[in-house]
Motif scaffolding. Structure first.
Motif, PDB file in Angstrom:
ATOM      1  N   ASP A   1       0.870  -1.177   0.000  1.00 42.19           N
ATOM      2  CA  ASP A   1       0.000   0.000   0.000  1.00 42.19           C
ATOM      3  C   ASP A   1       0.911   1.233   0.000  1.00 42.19           C
ATOM      4  O   ASP A   1       1.346   1.709   1.042  1.00 42.19           O
ATOM      5  N   GLY A   2       1.262   1.719  -1.216  1.00 39.62           N
ATOM      6  CA  GLY A   2       2.138   2.869  -1.310  1.00 39.62           C
ATOM      7  C   GLY A   2       2.871   2.923  -2.627  1.00 39.62           C
ATOM      8  O   GLY A   2       2.598   2.143  -3.549  1.00 39.62           O
ATOM      9  N   ASP A   3       3.854   3.843  -2.712  1.00 40.55           N
ATOM     10  CA  ASP A   3       4.621   4.014  -3.942  1.00 40.55           C
ATOM     11  C   ASP A   3       5.578   2.847  -4.142  1.00 40.55           C
ATOM     12  O   ASP A   3       6.230   2.392  -3.191  1.00 40.55           O
ATOM     13  N   ILE A   4       5.663   2.421  -5.378  1.00 36.04           N
ATOM     14  CA  ILE A   4       6.594   1.355  -5.758  1.00 36.04           C
ATOM     15  C   ILE A   4       7.464   1.891  -6.878  1.00 36.04           C
ATOM     16  O   ILE A   4       6.964   2.401  -7.889  1.00 36.04           O
ATOM     17  N   SER A   5       8.772   1.778  -6.720  1.00 37.59           N
ATOM     18  CA  SER A   5       9.715   2.185  -7.758  1.00 37.59           C
ATOM     19  C   SER A   5      10.918   1.241  -7.687  1.00 37.59           C
ATOM     20  O   SER A   5      11.179   0.642  -6.630  1.00 37.59           O
ATOM     21  N   PRO A   6      11.672   1.108  -8.777  1.00 37.41           N
ATOM     22  CA  PRO A   6      11.423   1.748 -10.066  1.00 37.41           C
ATOM     23  C   PRO A   6      10.362   0.981 -10.842  1.00 37.41           C
ATOM     24  O   PRO A   6       9.929  -0.083 -10.430  1.00 37.41           O
ATOM     25  N   ALA A   7       9.987   1.559 -11.968  1.00 36.50           N
ATOM     26  CA  ALA A   7       9.078   0.838 -12.851  1.00 36.50           C
ATOM     27  C   ALA A   7       9.754  -0.445 -13.337  1.00 36.50           C
ATOM     28  O   ALA A   7      10.971  -0.523 -13.447  1.00 36.50           O
ATOM     29  N   GLY A   8       8.938  -1.448 -13.614  1.00 33.79           N
ATOM     30  CA  GLY A   8       9.494  -2.724 -14.094  1.00 33.79           C
ATOM     31  C   GLY A   8       8.711  -3.912 -13.579  1.00 33.79           C
ATOM     32  O   GLY A   8       7.517  -3.816 -13.279  1.00 33.79           O
ATOM     33  N   TRP A   9       9.408  -5.007 -13.439  1.00 36.11           N
ATOM     34  CA  TRP A   9       8.798  -6.266 -13.007  1.00 36.11           C
ATOM     35  C   TRP A   9       9.093  -6.475 -11.528  1.00 36.11           C
ATOM     36  O   TRP A   9      10.245  -6.382 -11.101  1.00 36.11           O
ATOM     37  N   HIS A  10       8.058  -6.788 -10.748  1.00 34.69           N
ATOM     38  CA  HIS A  10       8.222  -6.919  -9.295  1.00 34.69           C
ATOM     39  C   HIS A  10       7.524  -8.193  -8.808  1.00 34.69           C
ATOM     40  O   HIS A  10       6.722  -8.799  -9.518  1.00 34.69           O
ATOM     41  N   GLN A  11       7.845  -8.546  -7.557  1.00 35.80           N
ATOM     42  CA  GLN A  11       7.223  -9.732  -6.949  1.00 35.80           C
ATOM     43  C   GLN A  11       7.111  -9.522  -5.456  1.00 35.80           C
ATOM     44  O   GLN A  11       7.879  -8.757  -4.850  1.00 35.80           O
ATOM     45  N   VAL A  12       6.111 -10.180  -4.853  1.00 40.59           N
ATOM     46  CA  VAL A  12       5.912 -10.124  -3.421  1.00 40.59           C
ATOM     47  C   VAL A  12       5.419 -11.501  -2.972  1.00 40.59           C
ATOM     48  O   VAL A  12       4.703 -12.199  -3.700  1.00 40.59           O
ATOM     49  N   MET A  13       5.831 -11.932  -1.797  1.00 36.93           N
ATOM     50  CA  MET A  13       5.452 -13.242  -1.260  1.00 36.93           C
ATOM     51  C   MET A  13       4.179 -13.112  -0.429  1.00 36.93           C
ATOM     52  O   MET A  13       4.024 -12.172   0.362  1.00 36.93           O
ATOM     53  N   PHE A  14       3.287 -14.043  -0.602  1.00 37.68           N
ATOM     54  CA  PHE A  14       2.053 -14.129   0.184  1.00 37.68           C
ATOM     55  C   PHE A  14       2.217 -15.316   1.124  1.00 37.68           C
ATOM     56  O   PHE A  14       2.256 -16.458   0.705  1.00 37.68           O
ATOM     57  N   GLU A  15       2.277 -15.033   2.417  1.00 35.79           N
ATOM     58  CA  GLU A  15       2.446 -16.055   3.447  1.00 35.79           C
ATOM     59  C   GLU A  15       1.072 -16.380   4.020  1.00 35.79           C
ATOM     60  O   GLU A  15       0.397 -15.518   4.597  1.00 35.79           O
ATOM     61  N   GLY A  16       0.653 -17.633   3.870  1.00 36.37           N
ATOM     62  CA  GLY A  16      -0.689 -18.006   4.305  1.00 36.37           C
ATOM     63  C   GLY A  16      -0.713 -18.957   5.474  1.00 36.37           C
ATOM     64  O   GLY A  16      -1.710 -19.658   5.682  1.00 36.37           O
ATOM     65  N   SER A  17       0.339 -19.009   6.258  1.00 38.52           N
ATOM     66  CA  SER A  17       0.397 -19.985   7.350  1.00 38.52           C
ATOM     67  C   SER A  17      -0.594 -19.691   8.453  1.00 38.52           C
ATOM     68  O   SER A  17      -0.982 -20.590   9.202  1.00 38.52           O
ATOM     69  N   ASP A  18      -1.025 -18.414   8.587  1.00 32.81           N
ATOM     70  CA  ASP A  18      -1.905 -18.057   9.707  1.00 32.81           C
ATOM     71  C   ASP A  18      -3.372 -17.951   9.299  1.00 32.81           C
ATOM     72  O   ASP A  18      -4.202 -17.500  10.096  1.00 32.81           O
ATOM     73  N   ILE A  19      -3.697 -18.311   8.107  1.00 31.91           N
ATOM     74  CA  ILE A  19      -5.087 -18.239   7.672  1.00 31.91           C
ATOM     75  C   ILE A  19      -5.567 -19.611   7.243  1.00 31.91           C
ATOM     76  O   ILE A  19      -4.759 -20.518   7.006  1.00 31.91           O
TER      77      ILE A  19
END
Length: 628
Positions: free
Chosen positions: A585-603
């Protein structure tokens, strides 16, 4: 005249009993007899060896047999040579040991003991009774013949017998009766000869029939047939043609003739009766053979024989250890049986359980023939467990008459499903300036086993300047992704050419291990700049480009594209539209290809929605499945 009639009657009562002259035979072998009353019969001539012979003192008693005693020459009896004998107190002589002490005479021939015998006067005798002084001797006469002499032998029927048997080197047998004082009441005796198994015999007298026979000063000559046939031959190996040494060759039915082959496989037997024989041959390492109706004619005969190796069992494998998924049947196992011997192999297999069956369970294999037998391990009607048994192979292989083959079946749940690798993608290229982690990701391997979840093993193999380095192995990974600093793990500082890295993953859910169907390769090139892809083009549009893996177990990697610097949000919602977690939730730089991990151990497990929203109007939603 009454006294004259009385005198005539008394005179008739005391006239000597005249017995008709006796001849007989031949028996089935060819023996004949003639007594001394015949014109061409033998002359009675008692030969006394009481002064020159050896006394048989151990014979004086009830039911005794003494032997072996020596014959001074090779004596042929029913076609077989003998050089020793046994004598029984009941006045019979045998050329075989262990014939007992039979006193109850029988009709000749009889297959009961004694066999292979000369019955000089077979009856129940006890020379130790009635105060008589019995004597028994054996020894040679002046011509080298064997004399067996019995004197004053008392019978339980009353009276005594003095008799002798004379054995000649040419096979003739002479019975002589000096004194037969047995005219008190009924008497049971047998006189004659009999072969080794009681199938052939020559009976001269049985139970004083003819009456009062034998009598004093009687001689009976027993003559063998004309042994005018001889045979010789060779026993050889059927497979190689080589001679078989020390093979035992027996010609039966007209005597028991035996010879042993020499180093050239040759044998020879002389002095045989012409006729049809049964031939038996045996030798170590070969199958014994029996041939019937082998004809020998007068004169010289040639008979060659061949021997084969016995049946020889070979089989593979020697045991079975099989894992079968519950509810399934495994027909992939093969038992191979082969006959490595020289004659037919007869085989049969017993398998006494319901969960294992064979396509074939008996048969015959010719030499060098083999058979593949399909085994069916059936897990359709039994519980999840481990089962054990042993099949038994029965054969005519003398070294493997009965062989056990262990078999076990583990009935288990289905293994994990096959899965695919996701990131880094195959043939992807990285530019390396500083040490940095590579995020490895793969699909979730679904395991039908309700008792656990798969864990993963990661294998990374690098090749530098054409030289493979030691494989990096990371075990027991619970998630479907793993971040690894490959360069640091390899301990590398520099390399001239492209660094090639191959990676693969296996899923483990005991006792199963499933390899991913793929192996991916990526590359490092020496260069400046940050860790990223070599693709210098920026994305043309905002997008959730990929989610790896999906479904996932604990962790998944969300890939997204930013064509320009922008403020975005990346939020996870459940099926009811409730926010679960805000990843970005916020600014992401630089422009391009990005990735983020989704951790689902607590749901909780279930379906979730990933929503990417850009401040200036772009929104995209993707579905993901969490399985625990």
């Amino acid at each position: 005249m009454r006294w004259l009639n009385t005198l005539v009657i008394i005179s008739i009562l005391f006239l000597p009993v005249l017995v008709a002259a006796r001849t007989g035979g031949p028996d089935d072998y060819g023996y004949e007899f003639i007594d001394s009353q015949e014109e061409d019969g033998p002359e009675y001539n008692w030969i006394d060896i009481s002064e020159t012979g050896t006394e048989i003192t151990d014979l004086y008693g009830w039911n005794r047999t003494v032997g072996p005693l020596e014959i001074p020459f090779d004596f042929i009896f029913y076609g077989t040579e003998y050089d020793e004998f046994w004598i029984c107190v009941n006045i019979w002589i045998s050329f075989s040991s262990d014939q007992g002490t039979a006193s109850n005479n029988q009709v000749i021939p009889t297959n009961t003991n004694p066999n292979n015998a000369i019955f000089l006067f077979w009856a129940a005798f006890d020379p130790s009774e009635q105060g008589f002084v019995p004597r028994a001797y054996y020894g040679e006469d002046e011509d080298g013949n064997l004399v067996i002499q019995i004197e004053d032998w008392y019978s339980e029927y009353g009276g005594t017998v003095t008799t002798e048997a004379i054995l000649f080197p040419d096979g003739n047998i002479l019975f002589q009766y000096q004194d037969v004082d047995l005219r008190v009441g009924p008497f049971r005796e047998s006189i004659g000869i009999e072969n080794s198994n009681g199938s052939i015999g020559l009976q001269i007298s049985n139970n004083r029939n003819p009456a009062d026979y034998p009598f004093d000063s009687l001689a009976i000559l027993i003559t063998p047939p004309d042994l005018s046939a001889s045979v010789e031959g060779t026993v050889s190996d059927f497979h190689t043609g080589d001679p078989v040494e020390d093979a035992i060759v027996r010609y039966l039915d007209h005597g028991d003739h035996e010879a042993t082959t020499d180093e050239n496989g040759d044998y020879a037997i002389e002095a045989m009766l012409p006729g049809d024989y049964t031939v038996e041959i045996e030798a170590d390492g070969y199958v014994s053979i029996e041939e019937t109706d082998v004809e020998l004619e007068e004169g010289d005969n040639i008979q060659d024989f061949v021997l084969r190796y016995p049946a020889s069992l070979w089989f593979d494998p020697v045991e079975f250890e099989v894992r079968v998924i519950t509810g399934q049947v495994d027909n992939s196992n093969i038992l191979t049986i082969r006959n490595d011997g020289g004659v037919d192999l007869e085989w049969g297999i017993t398998c006494n359980v319901d969960w294992l069956s064979l396509a074939e369970d008996d048969g015959t294999l010719e030499p060098e023939e083999e058979i593949d037998i399909i085994l069916s391990f059936d897990a359709t009607a039994i519980d999840i467990d481990e089962y054990e048994m042993s099949m038994t192979i029965f054969t005519n292989d003398p070294d493997n008459l009965e062989v056990e083959i262990p078999a076990s079946m583990l009935v288990d749940y289905e293994p994990p499903a096959f899965f695919n690798l996701m990131e880094p993608e195959d043939q992807e290229v990285y530019i390396y300036e500083e040490q940095g982690e590579i995020q490895f990701a793969w699909e979730f391997a679904i395991d039908p086993d309700p008792f656990g979840m798969p864990i993963y093993n990661l294998y990374v193999q690098a090749v530098v300047d054409g030289n493979p380095l030691e494989t990096i192995q990371v075990e027991n990974i619970e998630n479907v992704g793993y971040a690894l600093d490959v360069i640091d793990s390899l301990g590398l500082e520099h390399w001239e050419d492209s660094l090639t890295v191959e990676w693969r993953v296996s899923a483990v859910a005991e006792p199963d291990t499933v390899q991913c169907e793929q192996s991916f390769t990526f590359f490092f090139e020496p260069n400046t700049g940050v860790l990223g892809t070599t693709n210098s083009e920026l994305p043309k549009e905002f997008a959730i480009s990929a989610i790896y893996p999906n479904p996932f177990n604990q962790t998944t990697c969300i890939h997204f594209a930013l064509p320009r610097n922008e403020k975005i949000s990346l939020i996870i919602y459940d099926l009811h539209g409730r926010e679960v977690i805000r990843l970005i939730d916020g600014d992401i730089s630089p422009a391009g290809w990005h990735q983020v991990m989704f951790e689902g151990s607590d749901i909780a497990s279930g379906i979730y929605f990933i929503q990417m929203k850009v401040e200036h109007g772009f929104t995209e939603t993707a579905k993901v499945l969490l399985i625990k």
